[in-house]
Motif scaffolding. Structure first.
Motif, short mmCIF file in Angstrom:
data_model
loop_
_atom_site.label_atom_id
_atom_site.label_comp_id
_atom_site.label_asym_id
_atom_site.label_seq_id
_atom_site.Cartn_x
_atom_site.Cartn_y
_atom_site.Cartn_z
N ARG A 404 0.85 -1.19 0.00
CA ARG A 404 0.00 0.00 0.00
C ARG A 404 0.89 1.24 0.00
O ARG A 404 2.04 1.19 0.45
CB ARG A 404 -0.91 0.02 1.23
N LYS A 405 0.32 2.36 -0.44
CA LYS A 405 1.11 3.58 -0.43
C LYS A 405 1.48 3.92 1.01
O LYS A 405 0.75 3.57 1.96
CB LYS A 405 0.35 4.74 -1.08
N ARG A 406 2.60 4.60 1.19
CA ARG A 406 3.05 4.90 2.54
C ARG A 406 3.78 6.23 2.58
O ARG A 406 4.28 6.72 1.56
CB ARG A 406 3.96 3.78 3.08
N SER A 407 3.88 6.79 3.78
CA SER A 407 4.64 8.01 4.03
C SER A 407 5.57 7.74 5.19
O SER A 407 5.15 7.20 6.22
CB SER A 407 3.70 9.18 4.39
N LYS A 471 6.03 11.41 1.09
CA LYS A 471 4.60 11.22 1.35
C LYS A 471 3.92 10.48 0.21
O LYS A 471 4.17 10.75 -0.97
CB LYS A 471 3.91 12.56 1.57
N ASN A 472 3.07 9.54 0.59
CA ASN A 472 2.20 8.82 -0.36
C ASN A 472 2.99 8.19 -1.51
O ASN A 472 2.60 8.29 -2.68
CB ASN A 472 1.13 9.76 -0.91
N PRO A 474 3.82 5.44 -3.92
CA PRO A 474 2.91 4.39 -4.39
C PRO A 474 3.35 3.00 -3.96
O PRO A 474 4.54 2.71 -3.82
CB PRO A 474 2.96 4.53 -5.92
N ASN A 780 4.21 2.49 -10.19
CA ASN A 780 3.37 1.74 -9.26
C ASN A 780 3.02 0.41 -9.91
O ASN A 780 2.28 0.37 -10.88
CB ASN A 780 2.12 2.57 -8.96
N ASN A 783 -1.44 -2.27 -6.33
CA ASN A 783 -1.94 -1.94 -4.99
C ASN A 783 -2.70 -3.13 -4.43
O ASN A 783 -3.45 -3.79 -5.16
CB ASN A 783 -2.92 -0.76 -5.04
#
Length: 866
Positions: A404-407, A471-472, A474, A780, A783
């Motif tokens: 999953r996307k992450r920061s 941030k975010n 992918p 990406n 997901n």
């Protein structure tokens, strides 16, 4: 002898050896004995055609280790294994189940079965005679390889088994069941080894039969004719014949474990035992969770590198036409799996063995690091020499290898040509917005460079070290950041850039003495060195966080023991030195120095990042002495009834032991329990999890409130057979990493997994000088859209033809899994078993989207072609 034991009981004599690859001697000393064993075994098989079969302890590494020095014997081994007279596998090595990750256990079986098939066959039994307890998901893992039978040693409550067959149906949380046998693997030998004649053998058999079944007549009984490192005996059929002559209604035959299972399989109404098997009345040896903690830390670090970074970045590069490094990754995994032999990873061995284990982990880490570097360079088009192409800009590419996307924080080294003194940088994301950063260091530095077409060299660069929050980023992809150098002449603003507010850039995480704060947490460092953490989400206050407790240790490598009048000490009340060592808009770090007099000094680094919901802690311990146990302590502030700890594809709920009159346990409960990455407790109004990097043992207890205790050091002096072990004393300097994650009550298991994964899996970053202006987008691969699913593996299939994605369901209910592919669209997708076989095709309802059902607590493996 009672007549009921003599009524047509068949005794299955199973010839075998239990082979520890290394233990009270080093691997090479054991291998010298292995050569003798297999040499004599091949001689027996050649000269005694009536010798039924010999079991190679459920593993195939014995074959590999033997053939390295006896390559000319390969044909003989193939012959006897194909005929069924030698039974190897299905494991590569006999693992400890709680200290190997779930993914490692799958790779162990994959490699063991692969080698077994290369030699003709493998024994289709989940043979685990000496693992120190058994994980809850083992039946599901075995069924995933088509294995329906298991043999489990320590940890089984014998009163739960069928009295006549010592068997039961073992069930995983997903409902998978395997028929399981639990018998001592040396019940066919005396205290001095194999019997010398028929009279001794008959007496031994009678003793076994009389103790079997508690008075109930058994139709068949297994007799394991062998034990630790025992060599096979010639003339066995003659011994059996002579022994049978001394019986009336007992019948002894040389047999195999599969033959015994076939005989008892038709029995009905067996007891069902669910979940993990950790009855500590069965010689569980639970202290091995905390022996030689440096070995456990290196194991977790290596597994994380291979599973969650090296393999995923290799897939990313492979799908962009790079060669997949299957040989390198295979060798790294082999080193890890060799270390997962139970006496190796449990560190209940002599110092020489533990030194070899650490060396194998270093080799695996070296391979994993090279694989990561090579693939990142390929993906980012990195220039040949750092700093060689310093123009107006460069770029950083940050990779997210999770589902999953992450920061999270990224700490990057940014190199420029040595003749340009760069005072700072400006960093911009793909939208052109400026990203806050924190300059950590700058100056000239020599960089050792090796490249494919360049002689090794050590050029000078002007290097900056900076931290920023990516941030975010992918899922299974990357984000590119443009970096503009600031020199004495200023910096060049490029089209499309949006600079950030200057005042906002000056905001720091630590704004007052001994205080850190972000949008989620406020952290106060008290004068005694403990933390007060205030959750802004619900206002809950967690006090007295992270103090250190030390008690006496009189146990050995296998078991913890404390004296009756144990004098427990803490660092509370000792002098404390607190200093702010790093502060900025990205993160702040305080250093706290404390000690437990006469035991150790402790220097802890407490870090809070801008967007973090957790407080990360690194504790450097200088241990002065031996014979003690050091633990980090975390009070919940409320009473909790259960702890929840992650393990191999499962979150285990365990009753918390109470002391005093209100003690809950009817039977003896273990004080300490295993975990992989986190342990969590919840009170009436709040919850708290402790995340760790390679610290596998915890205790939860308390009368008025619950305390979590994480073992850092268990210092002992004695190894197997009372051999002195210097390394197990853990004297000297050691580093331990853990994190405090306060949360609202009722958190989902999947959220705990994601936070733990973000904590232990860093986001790799690589600088690229080439075509920086063009590299402003993101990539990406896919997901994971289903909240309850956690990614376990992303790799190339074993046959090299497809992508493998493995996930597991953290909830107890069936969910619909969904993957959405961005970079490439799948052409065909299949659900396969854990050995990547028996495909069932999935229809694609939409282009780039795969949907599939996953049962509660289920593990699912997808094979995807493009």
């Amino acid at each position: 002898m009672h007549q009921e034991f003599l009524d047509c009981t068949k005794i299955h004599m199973i010839s075998h050896t239990h082979w520890d690859r290394e233990w009270y001697s080093s691997f090479e000393v054991y291998r010298a004995r292995l050569l003798e064993l297999i040499d004599s075994l091949l001689c027996i098989l050649e000269n005694e055609p009536d010798y039924e079969s010999f079991q190679l302890d459920g593993q195939t590494s014995m074959i590999e280790d033997y053939l390295e020095l006896r390559p000319e014997k390969r044909e003989s081994l193939v012959r006897y294994i194909t005929e069924g007279r030698l039974l190897p596998g299905p494991w590569y090595t006999q693992p400890d189940e709680f200290l190997a990750s779930g993914e490692s256990l799958i790779r162990n079986l994959m490699l063991g079965i692969k080698i077994g098939r290369e030699f003709g066959r493998f024994m289709p039994i989940g043979y685990l005679p000496d693992s120190f307890g058994h994980i809850s998901q083992m039946p599901q893992i075995l069924k995933g390889f088509g294995i329906e039978w298991a043999f489990a040693g320590r940890g089984v409550k014998l009163e739960s088994c069928s009295l006549k067959t010592r068997s039961f149906d073992w069930q995983s949380p997903d409902g998978s069941r395997v028929l399981t046998l639990s018998v001592g693997y040396g019940n066919g030998v005396s205290s001095t080894g194999l019997t010398k004649n028929a009279e001794e053998e008959a007496e031994l058999v009678r003793n076994v039969v009389e103790k079997w079944g508690n008075g109930e007549r058994a139709r068949a009984i297994p007799l394991f004719h062998g034990s630790d490192h025992i060599q096979p005996r010639s003339g066995l059929q003659q011994l059996i014949s002579e022994t049978n002559g001394l019986f009336e209604d007992l019948h002894l035959v040389q047999s195999t474990l599969p033959a015994y299972f076939s005989e008892i399989a038709p029995e009905r109404n067996r007891n069902v035992i669910e979940g993990e098997l950790r009855d500590n009345r069965t010689g569980l040896l639970e202290g091995t969770l905390s022996t030689y903690m440096d070995v456990k830390i290196e194991n977790a670090s290596t597994e994380t590198l291979l599973e969650h970074i090296a393999e995923p970045v290799s897939v990313m590069a492979w799908l962009k036409n790079a060669a997949y490094p299957s040989a390198l990754l295979g060798q790294a995994w082999k080193y890890v799996l060799q270390n997962h032999a139970h006496d190796s990873i449990c560190s209940c061995s002599v110092d020489e063995v533990n030194q070899d284990v650490l060396q194998r982990f270093r080799w695996a880490q070296d391979i994993g690091s090279v694989v990561v570097q090579n693939n990142l360079r390929y993906l980012a088009n990195e220039s040949e020499v750092p700093g060689s192409a310093c123009g107006v800009e460069t770029c950083l590419e940050v990779f997210n290898t999770l589902g999953r996307k992450r920061s999270d924080i990224v700490k990057a080294k940014i190199d420029f040509a040595p003749d340009i003194e760069v005072s700072d940088v400006r960093i911009f994301d793909s939208n052109g917005d400026e990203v806050q950063h924190q300059l950590l260091w700058k100056g000239q530095e020599d960089v050792f460079v090796t490249r494919r077409y360049i002689t090794p060299r050590k050029p000078k660069v002007f290097r900056l070290k900076a931290a920023f929050i990516a941030k975010n980023v992918p899922a299974m992809g990357s984000a590119v950041y443009r970096v503009i150098p600031v020199t004495k002449d200023g910096w060049t603003e490029l089209p499309g850039m949006v600079t950030s507010d200057t005042e906002k850039n000056r905001r720091s995480i630590a704004s007052l003495p001994n205080k850190m704060e972000n949008e989620y947490l406020r952290v106060l460092i008290q004068n005694d060195g403990t933390l007060t953490i205030i959750s802004k989400e619900d206002g809950k206050v967690f006090e007295k966080q992270v103090f250190f407790e030390d008690g006496q240790e009189i146990g050995e490598v296998y078991n913890h023991a404390a004296p009756l009048n144990d004098h427990v000490k803490t660092n509370l009340g000792q002098p404390v030195a607190i200093s702010l060592i790093e502060n900025g808009p990205v993160y702040a770090t305080y250093e706290i120095q404390t000690s437990i007099p006469g035991i150790c000094s402790i220097k802890s680094y407490i870090t809070l990042a801008d967007t973090a919901k957790r407080v990360d802690i690194v504790s450097d311990v200088d241990n002065f002495t031996s014979g003690h146990r050091l633990r980090a302590v975390f009070p919940l502030g409320e009473l909790s009834e259960y702890s929840f700890a992650d393990g191999q594809f499962d979150t285990k709920k365990r009753l918390i032991k109470r002391y005093g009159i209100d003690k809950i346990a009817v039977e003896k409960l273990a004080d300490c329990h295993p975990m992989e990455s986190f342990v969590e407790v919840e009170g009436e109004n709040r919850g708290m999890a402790i995340l760790t990097k390679g610290l596998p043992e915890y205790e939860a207890h308390g009368e008025d409130e619950t305390f979590l205790k994480i073992t850092l050091i268990r210092s002992v002096k004695w190894g197997p057979y009372n051999i002195p072990v210097e390394g197990a004393q853990m004297q000297g300097k050691h580093r331990f990493e853990f994190s405090i994650f306060p949360h609202v009550k009722g958190i989902k298991a999947s959220e705990l997994y994601r936070e733990a994964m973000s904590y232990k899996v860093s986001m790799p970053v690589v600088q690229s000088q080439d075509r920086a202006a063009e590299r402003t987008g993101t990539t990406n691969l896919f997901n994971v859209e289903t909240d309850d699913l956690i990614l376990s593996a992303v790799k190339q299939s074993a046959n090299g033809e497809a992508l493998i994605v493995r996930l597991f369901n953290t909830s107890g209910s069936e969910v619909e899994g969904k993957l959405i592919f961005k970079y490439k669209k799948p052409t065909h997708s299949f659900i396969v078993d854990l050995n990547e076989e028996n495909p069932v095709e999935i229809e694609h309802a939409k282009e780039g989207e795969i949907k599939f059902p996953v049962r509660g607590k289920g593990i699912i493996t997808l094979k995807i072609s493009f």
